[in-house]
Design an enzyme around this catalytic site. Sequence first.
Site, PDB file in Angstrom:
ATOM      1  N   TYR A 211       6.061   5.408  14.882  1.00 19.39           N
ATOM      2  CA  TYR A 211       4.707   4.857  14.921  1.00 19.39           C
ATOM      3  C   TYR A 211       3.697   5.903  15.402  1.00 19.39           C
ATOM      4  O   TYR A 211       2.632   6.085  14.797  1.00 19.39           O
ATOM      5  CB  TYR A 211       4.682   3.633  15.825  1.00 19.39           C
ATOM      6  CG  TYR A 211       3.391   2.856  15.801  1.00 19.39           C
ATOM      7  CD1 TYR A 211       3.076   2.031  14.728  1.00 19.39           C
ATOM      8  CD2 TYR A 211       2.475   2.935  16.855  1.00 19.39           C
ATOM      9  CE1 TYR A 211       1.894   1.308  14.698  1.00 19.39           C
ATOM     10  CE2 TYR A 211       1.296   2.214  16.838  1.00 19.39           C
ATOM     11  CZ  TYR A 211       1.013   1.406  15.765  1.00 19.39           C
ATOM     12  OH  TYR A 211      -0.170   0.689  15.740  1.00 19.39           O
TER      13      TYR A 211
ATOM     14  N   VAL B  66       0.818  -1.218   0.000  1.00 23.96           N
ATOM     15  CA  VAL B  66       0.000   0.000   0.000  1.00 23.96           C
ATOM     16  C   VAL B  66       0.849   1.264   0.000  1.00 23.96           C
ATOM     17  O   VAL B  66       0.379   2.337  -0.399  1.00 23.96           O
ATOM     18  CB  VAL B  66      -0.983   0.018   1.194  1.00 23.96           C
ATOM     19  CG1 VAL B  66      -1.974  -1.126   1.092  1.00 23.96           C
ATOM     20  CG2 VAL B  66      -0.246  -0.003   2.534  1.00 23.96           C
TER      21      VAL B  66
ATOM     22  N   SER C  17      -4.247   4.693  16.404  1.00 27.17           N
ATOM     23  CA  SER C  17      -3.746   4.042  17.615  1.00 27.17           C
ATOM     24  C   SER C  17      -3.735   5.052  18.746  1.00 27.17           C
ATOM     25  O   SER C  17      -3.583   6.263  18.503  1.00 27.17           O
ATOM     26  CB  SER C  17      -2.322   3.513  17.393  1.00 27.17           C
ATOM     27  OG  SER C  17      -1.735   3.116  18.615  1.00 27.17           O
TER      28      SER C  17
ATOM     29  N   SER D 129       3.135   8.446  12.718  1.00 23.46           N
ATOM     30  CA  SER D 129       2.330   7.919  11.610  1.00 23.46           C
ATOM     31  C   SER D 129       0.858   7.858  11.986  1.00 23.46           C
ATOM     32  O   SER D 129      -0.014   8.206  11.187  1.00 23.46           O
ATOM     33  CB  SER D 129       2.839   6.531  11.195  1.00 23.46           C
ATOM     34  OG  SER D 129       2.520   5.536  12.156  1.00 23.46           O
ATOM     35  N   LYS D 130       0.564   7.427  13.201  1.00 23.36           N
ATOM     36  CA  LYS D 130      -0.833   7.277  13.610  1.00 23.36           C
ATOM     37  C   LYS D 130      -1.481   8.623  13.919  1.00 23.36           C
ATOM     38  O   LYS D 130      -2.688   8.802  13.709  1.00 23.36           O
ATOM     39  CB  LYS D 130      -0.924   6.327  14.805  1.00 23.36           C
ATOM     40  CG  LYS D 130      -0.517   4.893  14.472  1.00 23.36           C
ATOM     41  CD  LYS D 130      -1.365   4.293  13.360  1.00 23.36           C
ATOM     42  CE  LYS D 130      -1.076   2.825  13.136  1.00 23.36           C
ATOM     43  NZ  LYS D 130      -1.927   2.229  12.089  1.00 23.36           N
TER      44      LYS D 130
END
Length: 242
Positions: free
Chosen positions: A152, A61, A139, A155-156
């Site tokens: 992370y 993706v 998240s 990104s979230k």
Amino acid sequence: MAEKQVALVTGGAKGIGLAIAKRLANENFQVVINAHHEPSAEQTKKWQDDGFSFDILLGDVANDEDAKSLVDQIIEKYGTIDVLVNNAGITKDKLLTRMSNADFNAVINTNLVGTFNMTKYALKIMQKKRQGAIVNLASVSGLHGNIGQANYSASKAGVVGLTKAAAREGALRGVRVNAIAPGMVNTAMVEKMSPKRQEAVKKTIPLKRFAKPEEIADTAAFLIENQYITGQVITVDGGLTI
């Protein structure tokens, strides 16, 4: 042309993605699973034994051409796409001062750019027919940050902002876009933690346990079904972020 509504679940071969795929199949959706790598024969046999038959499309993706191809293949076979669940995601945890640019970029590319790529191509189809639902997996790490998860968490947090912007644009033509922010979920990622660490983390959660993947799937199904919710981030974390 599809007689059932068609749902694409990225990263749907395991964990939360697979739980969502199964839930939507039980809701009579034609479910297409995207995976980065071919699922094992053992995995697919287990799905069949459990009564599930998924279409499987391979692709990354984070790669724009792959993302476009995934949507194009679904349109070619089924004529439409009604639901997109952006679940594909990775982690490469390390303290920020020790994190390489490569590890930072890899997580951003899969988790955020991947969500953007898939949303861009699916939204075009949904807007033309003036209906559709997109559910993004964010998240709690994107809401409050986590030590060792600068990539992370970033990104979230980006997924949250992307969800709200896409929801405003989607609403102009009847498409709803929402996100789920899970806390700790019983998946392979959590199972890698030592029992001692797991128990320590559970003590910080008011409900004193981790979520089942099926509980995240319940939330996804709710957001897909409800026609008057858009632009929202539903936290499913046992009270962790109260």
